[in-house]
Write a protein that holds these residues in place. Structure first.
Motif, PDB file in Angstrom:
ATOM      1  N   GLU A  76       0.812  -1.146  -0.014  1.00 55.24           N
ATOM      2  CA  GLU A  76       0.065  -0.082  -0.060  1.00 55.24           C
ATOM      3  C   GLU A  76       0.967   1.206   0.096  1.00 55.24           C
ATOM      4  O   GLU A  76       1.931   1.363   0.660  1.00 55.24           O
ATOM      5  N   TRP A  77       0.462   2.325  -0.913  1.00 48.91           N
ATOM      6  CA  TRP A  77       0.975   3.730  -0.774  1.00 48.91           C
ATOM      7  C   TRP A  77      -0.182   4.758  -0.305  1.00 48.91           C
ATOM      8  O   TRP A  77      -1.345   4.558  -0.678  1.00 48.91           O
ATOM      9  N   ILE A  78       0.396   5.721   0.592  1.00 49.04           N
ATOM     10  CA  ILE A  78      -0.657   6.598   0.739  1.00 49.04           C
ATOM     11  C   ILE A  78       0.157   7.833   0.593  1.00 49.04           C
ATOM     12  O   ILE A  78       1.305   8.202   0.859  1.00 49.04           O
ATOM     13  N   ASN A  79      -0.417   8.540  -0.594  1.00 49.43           N
ATOM     14  CA  ASN A  79       0.368   9.970  -0.888  1.00 49.43           C
ATOM     15  C   ASN A  79       1.476   9.811  -1.689  1.00 49.43           C
ATOM     16  O   ASN A  79       2.321  10.527  -1.215  1.00 49.43           O
ATOM     17  N   GLY A  80       1.496   8.725  -2.255  1.00 51.16           N
ATOM     18  CA  GLY A  80       2.822   8.302  -2.966  1.00 51.16           C
ATOM     19  C   GLY A  80       4.187   7.585  -1.992  1.00 51.16           C
ATOM     20  O   GLY A  80       5.193   7.286  -2.354  1.00 51.16           O
ATOM     21  N   LYS A  81       3.494   7.435  -0.725  1.00 48.17           N
ATOM     22  CA  LYS A  81       4.629   6.870   0.176  1.00 48.17           C
ATOM     23  C   LYS A  81       4.489   5.429   0.624  1.00 48.17           C
ATOM     24  O   LYS A  81       3.062   5.277   0.965  1.00 48.17           O
ATOM     25  N   LEU A  82       5.239   4.687   0.816  1.00 46.10           N
ATOM     26  CA  LEU A  82       4.771   3.252   0.888  1.00 46.10           C
ATOM     27  C   LEU A  82       4.744   3.081   2.281  1.00 46.10           C
ATOM     28  O   LEU A  82       5.273   3.544   3.301  1.00 46.10           O
ATOM     29  N   SER A  83       3.271   2.511   2.750  1.00 48.65           N
ATOM     30  CA  SER A  83       2.886   2.562   4.123  1.00 48.65           C
ATOM     31  C   SER A  83       2.749   1.084   4.596  1.00 48.65           C
ATOM     32  O   SER A  83       2.507   1.044   5.848  1.00 48.65           O
ATOM     33  N   ALA A  84       2.699   0.111   3.804  1.00 47.59           N
ATOM     34  CA  ALA A  84       2.348  -1.031   4.240  1.00 47.59           C
ATOM     35  C   ALA A  84       3.008  -2.388   3.505  1.00 47.59           C
ATOM     36  O   ALA A  84       3.317  -2.159   2.122  1.00 47.59           O
ATOM     37  N   PHE A  85       3.130  -3.385   3.734  1.00 44.39           N
ATOM     38  CA  PHE A  85       3.909  -4.570   3.396  1.00 44.39           C
ATOM     39  C   PHE A  85       3.104  -5.859   3.464  1.00 44.39           C
ATOM     40  O   PHE A  85       2.033  -5.969   4.267  1.00 44.39           O
ATOM     41  N   MET A  86       3.578  -6.930   2.655  1.00 45.78           N
ATOM     42  CA  MET A  86       3.142  -8.156   2.903  1.00 45.78           C
ATOM     43  C   MET A  86       4.222  -9.021   2.515  1.00 45.78           C
ATOM     44  O   MET A  86       5.054  -8.805   1.905  1.00 45.78           O
ATOM     45  N   SER A  87       4.101 -10.279   3.189  1.00 44.81           N
ATOM     46  CA  SER A  87       5.224 -11.225   2.905  1.00 44.81           C
ATOM     47  C   SER A  87       5.156 -11.715   1.556  1.00 44.81           C
ATOM     48  O   SER A  87       3.848 -12.193   0.970  1.00 44.81           O
ATOM     49  N   ALA A  88       6.032 -11.916   0.729  1.00 42.72           N
ATOM     50  CA  ALA A  88       6.335 -12.255  -0.651  1.00 42.72           C
ATOM     51  C   ALA A  88       5.823 -14.035  -0.688  1.00 42.72           C
ATOM     52  O   ALA A  88       5.056 -14.272  -1.508  1.00 42.72           O
ATOM     53  N   TYR A  89       6.162 -14.460   0.294  1.00 42.16           N
ATOM     54  CA  TYR A  89       5.777 -16.100   0.329  1.00 42.16           C
ATOM     55  C   TYR A  89       4.217 -16.297   0.459  1.00 42.16           C
ATOM     56  O   TYR A  89       3.537 -16.919  -0.097  1.00 42.16           O
ATOM     57  N   ALA A  90       3.585 -15.416   1.381  1.00 40.34           N
ATOM     58  CA  ALA A  90       2.255 -15.359   1.842  1.00 40.34           C
ATOM     59  C   ALA A  90       1.533 -14.846   0.482  1.00 40.34           C
ATOM     60  O   ALA A  90       0.716 -15.417   0.346  1.00 40.34           O
ATOM     61  N   LEU A  91       1.995 -13.689  -0.326  1.00 43.42           N
ATOM     62  CA  LEU A  91       1.353 -13.578  -1.530  1.00 43.42           C
ATOM     63  C   LEU A  91       1.288 -14.533  -2.222  1.00 43.42           C
ATOM     64  O   LEU A  91       0.213 -14.894  -3.069  1.00 43.42           O
ATOM     65  N   GLU A  92       2.433 -15.389  -2.608  1.00 44.27           N
ATOM     66  CA  GLU A  92       2.805 -16.365  -3.655  1.00 44.27           C
ATOM     67  C   GLU A  92       1.550 -17.379  -2.978  1.00 44.27           C
ATOM     68  O   GLU A  92       0.879 -18.094  -4.164  1.00 44.27           O
ATOM     69  N   ARG A  93       1.585 -17.614  -1.867  1.00 41.36           N
ATOM     70  CA  ARG A  93       0.399 -18.821  -1.306  1.00 41.36           C
ATOM     71  C   ARG A  93      -0.911 -18.361  -1.554  1.00 41.36           C
ATOM     72  O   ARG A  93      -1.687 -19.175  -2.071  1.00 41.36           O
ATOM     73  N   LEU A  94      -1.059 -17.028  -1.464  1.00 40.70           N
ATOM     74  CA  LEU A  94      -2.416 -16.558  -1.716  1.00 40.70           C
ATOM     75  C   LEU A  94      -2.984 -16.811  -3.259  1.00 40.70           C
ATOM     76  O   LEU A  94      -4.152 -16.998  -3.532  1.00 40.70           O
ATOM     77  N   GLN A  95      -1.953 -16.312  -4.115  1.00 42.49           N
ATOM     78  CA  GLN A  95      -2.379 -16.551  -5.517  1.00 42.49           C
ATOM     79  C   GLN A  95      -2.376 -17.775  -6.003  1.00 42.49           C
ATOM     80  O   GLN A  95      -3.039 -18.096  -6.919  1.00 42.49           O
ATOM     81  N   SER A  96      -1.854 -18.830  -5.222  1.00 39.70           N
ATOM     82  CA  SER A  96      -1.666 -20.032  -5.829  1.00 39.70           C
ATOM     83  C   SER A  96      -2.969 -20.848  -5.107  1.00 39.70           C
ATOM     84  O   SER A  96      -2.984 -21.996  -5.022  1.00 39.70           O
ATOM     85  N   LEU A  97      -3.670 -20.338  -4.434  1.00 39.27           N
ATOM     86  CA  LEU A  97      -4.999 -21.160  -3.667  1.00 39.27           C
ATOM     87  C   LEU A  97      -5.527 -21.813  -4.908  1.00 39.27           C
ATOM     88  O   LEU A  97      -5.999 -21.288  -5.885  1.00 39.27           O
ATOM     89  N   PRO A  98      -6.073 -22.943  -4.524  1.00 42.29           N
ATOM     90  CA  PRO A  98      -7.069 -23.899  -5.445  1.00 42.29           C
ATOM     91  C   PRO A  98      -8.356 -23.000  -5.817  1.00 42.29           C
ATOM     92  O   PRO A  98      -8.562 -22.126  -5.195  1.00 42.29           O
ATOM     93  N   GLN A  99      -8.629 -23.405  -7.199  1.00 35.06           N
ATOM     94  CA  GLN A  99      -9.631 -22.517  -7.745  1.00 35.06           C
ATOM     95  C   GLN A  99     -11.035 -22.717  -7.044  1.00 35.06           C
ATOM     96  O   GLN A  99     -11.859 -21.921  -7.181  1.00 35.06           O
TER      97      GLN A  99
END
Length: 282
Positions: A31-54
């Motif tokens: 997340e960015w707020i007014n052009g400033k990075l404000s929040a993060f996510m684990s790259a591994y968690a994002l990959e696992r989220l994107q690879s959830l079964p259909q």
């Protein structure tokens, strides 16, 4: 199957909530707020989220307003859910659009079951002070979020107000530097249950860290919470009343364990279905 998850301090982490340096390997911008990075996510968690079964419907469930939810670019560009619950259950987003019918339903419930926001402000008027309240806002015209100096919070006086608050159809939650005052009718469980009725009678997996997530985790068939936040504090205080699984890690990488848990539950369910099919065939 539905996977319904809180966002802040569960899957998404502000700088303050990370509990690790922001340049730690394995974090991605969320997340960015007014052009400033404000929040993060684990790259591994994002990959696992994107690879959830259909057959898993992922559903963000957040206290953020609609506007604040839309700031999280990951859920607008990289992992776009069909359904999202915002405003602590006061709004449902379907295919990017707010479900007006649900919002009208919630507002009707509030007129019947909860004191008006003005009455809540009157209740807290003599305790709110610039000494500990940085700002306050009425979010989506549904509930209050107060940014606070937590170490200056007059806890005994606030506790007295909260006891009265609960008789007026409202409840409270302190999350980091925010104090939420929320009508009980505006809750995450009701919104997720409404969407589940559309999808069908499927199991629900839920994750969350705060007391506002508790009704959702209690509703779910499988629940997991990170080892930080209000629910973790409650677990230490009254373990028998907080029966969820908790991660071993705390901070941003707790999300890794949460997504592994979701995949594991799905795999276990699928194995049970496969075994049942084999028994029927035999």
């Amino acid at each position: 199957m539905i996977y319904a998850s809180d966002l802040d301090q569960t899957l998404v982490y502000s700088r303050r909530a990370l509990r690790i340096p922001e340049d730690t390997p394995g974090l991605v911008p969320a997340e960015w707020i007014n052009g400033k990075l404000s929040a993060f996510m684990s790259a591994y968690a994002l990959e696992r989220l994107q690879s959830l079964p259909q057959d898993i419907v992922f559903m963000p469930v957040t206290t953020r307003t609609v506007e604040q939810y839309r700031r999280i670019h990951i859920f607008q560009n990289e992992c776009i859910p069909k359904y999202a619950v915002t405003s602590n259950g006061g709004n449902i987003i379907v295919d990017g659009q707010v479900d007006d019918e649900w919002n009208l339903h919630i507002r009707s419930l509030l007129r019947q079951q909860a004191a008006a926001p003005e009455e809540i402000l009157d209740l807290f008027d003599d305790v709110l002070s610039p000494e500990w309240v940085i700002n306050q806002r009425l979010c989506d015209e549904l509930f209050f979020a107060l940014l606070i100096e937590r170490d200056k919070l007059p806890m005994e006086r606030i506790a007295d107000k909260i006891r009265v608050l609960e008789t007026l159809g409202w409840e409270s939650s302190i999350q980091g530097r925010k104090l939420y005052l929320v009508p009980s009718a505006v809750n995450k469980r009701a919104a997720v249950e409404h969407i589940r009725q559309r999808i069908g009678d499927v199991p629900v997996i839920a994750s969350g860290d705060s007391l506002l997530d508790r009704c959702l985790l209690d509703f779910a068939h499988h629940a997991i919470a990170p080892s930080h936040g209000e629910l973790h504090v409650e677990r230490q205080r009254v373990p028998e009343q907080v029966p969820y699984q908790f991660t071993k890690q705390f901070g941003a990488f707790a999300a890794d364990e949460i997504l592994d848990y979701v995949h594991r539950i799905h795999n276990d369910q699928q194995t049970q279905i496969d075994h049942a099919d084999i028994r029927e065939t035999v």
